[in-house]
Structure formats: structure tokens, C-alpha cells
Design a protein around this motif. Sequence first.
Motif, PDB file in Angstrom:
ATOM      1  N   LEU A 103       0.832  -1.202   0.000  1.00  0.00           N
ATOM      2  CA  LEU A 103       0.000   0.000   0.000  1.00  0.00           C
ATOM      3  C   LEU A 103       0.869   1.256   0.000  1.00  0.00           C
ATOM      4  O   LEU A 103       1.725   1.401   0.873  1.00  0.00           O
ATOM      5  N   PRO A 104       0.673   2.168  -0.961  1.00  0.00           N
ATOM      6  CA  PRO A 104       1.480   3.394  -0.988  1.00  0.00           C
ATOM      7  C   PRO A 104       0.984   4.439   0.004  1.00  0.00           C
ATOM      8  O   PRO A 104       0.444   5.470  -0.355  1.00  0.00           O
ATOM      9  N   SER A 105       1.112   4.127   1.286  1.00  0.00           N
ATOM     10  CA  SER A 105       0.753   5.102   2.309  1.00  0.00           C
ATOM     11  C   SER A 105       1.896   6.087   2.465  1.00  0.00           C
ATOM     12  O   SER A 105       2.925   5.974   1.804  1.00  0.00           O
ATOM     13  N   SER A 106       1.743   7.046   3.358  1.00  0.00           N
ATOM     14  CA  SER A 106       2.722   8.111   3.489  1.00  0.00           C
ATOM     15  C   SER A 106       3.665   7.885   4.660  1.00  0.00           C
ATOM     16  O   SER A 106       3.243   7.884   5.814  1.00  0.00           O
ATOM     17  N   SER A 107       4.955   7.715   4.365  1.00  0.00           N
ATOM     18  CA  SER A 107       5.962   7.641   5.420  1.00  0.00           C
ATOM     19  C   SER A 107       6.010   8.947   6.197  1.00  0.00           C
ATOM     20  O   SER A 107       6.255   8.963   7.407  1.00  0.00           O
ATOM     21  N   PRO A 140      -1.801  21.006   3.805  1.00  0.00           N
ATOM     22  CA  PRO A 140      -1.070  20.350   2.717  1.00  0.00           C
ATOM     23  C   PRO A 140      -1.493  18.906   2.482  1.00  0.00           C
ATOM     24  O   PRO A 140      -1.464  18.421   1.355  1.00  0.00           O
ATOM     25  N   LEU A 141      -1.889  18.201   3.554  1.00  0.00           N
ATOM     26  CA  LEU A 141      -2.361  16.827   3.427  1.00  0.00           C
ATOM     27  C   LEU A 141      -3.539  16.751   2.466  1.00  0.00           C
ATOM     28  O   LEU A 141      -3.634  15.848   1.626  1.00  0.00           O
ATOM     29  N   VAL A 142      -4.438  17.735   2.558  1.00  0.00           N
ATOM     30  CA  VAL A 142      -5.620  17.768   1.695  1.00  0.00           C
ATOM     31  C   VAL A 142      -5.304  18.392   0.340  1.00  0.00           C
ATOM     32  O   VAL A 142      -5.713  17.882  -0.715  1.00  0.00           O
ATOM     33  N   LEU A 143      -4.552  19.494   0.358  1.00  0.00           N
ATOM     34  CA  LEU A 143      -4.356  20.272  -0.858  1.00  0.00           C
ATOM     35  C   LEU A 143      -3.342  19.669  -1.827  1.00  0.00           C
ATOM     36  O   LEU A 143      -3.480  19.835  -3.040  1.00  0.00           O
ATOM     37  N   PRO A 276       5.829  19.515   4.964  1.00  0.00           N
ATOM     38  CA  PRO A 276       6.211  18.114   4.780  1.00  0.00           C
ATOM     39  C   PRO A 276       5.074  17.301   4.191  1.00  0.00           C
ATOM     40  O   PRO A 276       4.394  16.537   4.881  1.00  0.00           O
ATOM     41  N   ILE A 277       4.844  17.452   2.901  1.00  0.00           N
ATOM     42  CA  ILE A 277       3.723  16.762   2.267  1.00  0.00           C
ATOM     43  C   ILE A 277       4.090  15.317   1.948  1.00  0.00           C
ATOM     44  O   ILE A 277       5.245  14.915   2.023  1.00  0.00           O
ATOM     45  N   SER A 278       3.089  14.561   1.571  1.00  0.00           N
ATOM     46  CA  SER A 278       3.308  13.180   1.187  1.00  0.00           C
ATOM     47  C   SER A 278       3.626  13.103  -0.299  1.00  0.00           C
ATOM     48  O   SER A 278       2.788  13.420  -1.145  1.00  0.00           O
ATOM     49  N   THR A 279       4.837  12.661  -0.621  1.00  0.00           N
ATOM     50  CA  THR A 279       5.181  12.462  -2.023  1.00  0.00           C
ATOM     51  C   THR A 279       4.337  11.343  -2.621  1.00  0.00           C
ATOM     52  O   THR A 279       4.012  11.360  -3.805  1.00  0.00           O
ATOM     53  N   THR A 280       3.950  10.378  -1.784  1.00  0.00           N
ATOM     54  CA  THR A 280       3.107   9.278  -2.243  1.00  0.00           C
ATOM     55  C   THR A 280       1.728   9.776  -2.647  1.00  0.00           C
ATOM     56  O   THR A 280       1.218   9.444  -3.718  1.00  0.00           O
ATOM     57  N   HIS A 281       1.110  10.570  -1.785  1.00  0.00           N
ATOM     58  CA  HIS A 281      -0.200  11.140  -2.104  1.00  0.00           C
ATOM     59  C   HIS A 281      -0.126  11.908  -3.415  1.00  0.00           C
ATOM     60  O   HIS A 281      -1.007  11.807  -4.276  1.00  0.00           O
ATOM     61  N   LEU A 307      -6.493   3.086  -1.567  1.00  0.00           N
ATOM     62  CA  LEU A 307      -5.389   3.979  -1.238  1.00  0.00           C
ATOM     63  C   LEU A 307      -5.838   5.083  -0.288  1.00  0.00           C
ATOM     64  O   LEU A 307      -5.116   5.453   0.639  1.00  0.00           O
ATOM     65  N   VAL A 308      -7.032   5.608  -0.521  1.00  0.00           N
ATOM     66  CA  VAL A 308      -7.549   6.679   0.342  1.00  0.00           C
ATOM     67  C   VAL A 308      -7.729   6.167   1.766  1.00  0.00           C
ATOM     68  O   VAL A 308      -7.414   6.869   2.737  1.00  0.00           O
ATOM     69  N   VAL A 309      -8.212   4.941   1.903  1.00  0.00           N
ATOM     70  CA  VAL A 309      -8.363   4.361   3.238  1.00  0.00           C
ATOM     71  C   VAL A 309      -7.009   4.306   3.944  1.00  0.00           C
ATOM     72  O   VAL A 309      -6.886   4.652   5.130  1.00  0.00           O
ATOM     73  N   ALA A 310      -5.969   3.875   3.209  1.00  0.00           N
ATOM     74  CA  ALA A 310      -4.627   3.799   3.793  1.00  0.00           C
ATOM     75  C   ALA A 310      -4.139   5.181   4.202  1.00  0.00           C
ATOM     76  O   ALA A 310      -3.520   5.350   5.260  1.00  0.00           O
ATOM     77  N   TRP A 311      -4.420   6.187   3.375  1.00  0.00           N
ATOM     78  CA  TRP A 311      -3.986   7.560   3.693  1.00  0.00           C
ATOM     79  C   TRP A 311      -4.672   8.068   4.958  1.00  0.00           C
ATOM     80  O   TRP A 311      -4.037   8.663   5.825  1.00  0.00           O
ATOM     81  N   ILE A 312      -5.995   7.859   5.039  1.00  0.00           N
ATOM     82  CA  ILE A 312      -6.756   8.343   6.191  1.00  0.00           C
ATOM     83  C   ILE A 312      -6.292   7.674   7.475  1.00  0.00           C
ATOM     84  O   ILE A 312      -6.212   8.297   8.538  1.00  0.00           O
TER      85      ILE A 312
END
Length: 336
Positions: A103-107, A140-143, A276-281, A307-312
Amino acid sequence: MLEIPVLLVVIVIVALIFDFTNGAHDCANAIATVVSTKVLSPRTAVAMAAVLNLFGAMLGEEVAHTLGQGIVNTDMVMGSQALVLAALIGAIAWNLITWYYGLPSSSSHALIGGLMGAAITHAGFSTLNAMSIVKKILLPLVLSPLAGFAVSYACMSLLMLLFWRTNRRTVTRSFEKLQIVSSAFMATSHGLNDAQKTMGVITLALFLFHQIDTIHVPLWVKLSCALAMAMGTALGGWKIVKTMGHKIFKLEPVHGFAAETSAAVVITGASLMGAPISTTHTITACVFGVGATKRLSAVRWGIAGNLVVAWILTIPAAATMASISFLILELLGIAD
């Protein structure tokens, strides 16, 4: 002779391990599209990404400052030298889980969640720097993925307009070369944003242990974090490459170029602002944006839901793991 606390040494080592896993976990961000379009072999793409992650990591420290003093109120956590260790354990645990399942979640947000969870467990919600978290983390997480989707959609639409009369084979050959450039740009921007996060955490630990007087990043911290991320990138995250490069949308070189260029622009802009945004997102949203220009059905939206579930889940999951880690360290007499 300078005395260095053993716990601080342990924290630095664990932080570099996190940086290594970050490179292994997130190298897919820079190379998934260039590998899936067969422009570069996996070995060549990984080598290029490792070198450019190293280069990008040395270019700034705005994001490091945000991680070092923008999430927790340093004055309120001065008595908890194990806080950073608990945060790192929580982040690494979540990284390994998502890496195992591809899963490409955010480190990045795993690390942020870890810091928040450990700080709250130490002394409550008042330890959090709420305004900074809202401005530099949550917005930034949303935008960033929204910006990535919009920029990549616009970029791909423009390319379609410019080359709609051009022979498809000619376009493919041209963008095979251009995609190497865009992938290099993406790898550099990844190092610029992601490696700085670990720099900020180590700098916070140095501050808590009274090894430095202010939150500034020593040169040895920059070098060690850059090298750890480059080594992790060289290891690679092939399950995530498969998800990013094949399961979302069938990519061609022109699509890869548009997605990578758009993502790199968004990530670089955020890095310069210290976010510090998520490059994965961001790169995932860019792949969706490019795919949507063809037709909405070309994108596998079921994958997007997963993927959205993993991000949340990332921030609260990493926070929970860090909280548990902090409590265990307390039981062991390590956390003050």
C-alpha cells in the motif's frame, strides 16, 4: 571528552533506519511510472533515483524545521527524551505493515502521526503545536493531492492539445527520453522533501538532549540522512512500484512524463514553503489526473478507494503505535 548519551545514539540509529525504510518504501514515487512504461529497467531506475534522492536531500532544510519545532511544543516535551524514539518506532511499524501489503501510504504522515501520538501520551494534547499542524500538515495533506490531480490533468490536456496531430509512435519515442528527465526531477524533489523529515526528527532529539541550543540541522545530520535514504532507495519497493505503475492506469511514456513533472512541481513548491507533504499522495493523485484525461473509466477507481483508506488511517494508526511504544518504554524505565 564529549559525552553522548546512549539513548541519543539509539534514537539517531533508529531514525536512520526509518529514513532507510522511507527510501525503500517511497522510491516507487520516483520510478514507478518510468519502470511501468519500460523506458528504464528497474535496476537503472533505482540507481538513478538513489543518486538523485541523495542530491535532493542536501538542497534545503525548511521541512526539517517544521518537523523539529512545528508539530510539538519543544518546551513542553523537554523532560521526555524517549519521545522521539517512541515516535520513530510507531512510524517504522506502520511503514513495514503498508510495505508488506503493497500500500502506498505516506511515510511522512506516519512520522508526523508518531510524533503526535508520543507527545500526547507524554503530556496530553496541549503538547501539540495546533496552528502549525493545521497550516503546515493538515492543509497540505488535503491540498497536495488535489493540486497534483489538477496540475497533472492540465499538463496532460495541454500535451494532448499540442500533439493531437502527431503520429503516436513519434510521440512515444520522444517522451521515452523526456520521461527520464521527469523521473530525475521527481527523484530530486522526493529527496528534498522526504529526507528532511528525518533530519528534523534527529535535530529535535539533539535539542531535547541539550546537544544543540536551537533547532538547526547540523551538516553531519544532513549527510547521514541523505545517505540512509539513498541506500533505502537502492533496495527498492517493488510491490508499491507494481501498484503505482500498473494497477491504477495503464501508462505510456507521455502519461509518465506528465504525472512525474506535475508531482515534482507540487513537491518542490511545498518543500520551499516548509510543508512536509506526502510524495506518495502527490504522485498517486497525478497518475489519477493523467488517467482521467483519457476517460474516467480508464482509471481503476476501486484501487483509489483502497489507497484513500490507507492515507486516512496513517496518522491515527502511527500515532496509536507510537503511543503504545511510549507506554512500553515507560514500563521499561526508559521514558521519563
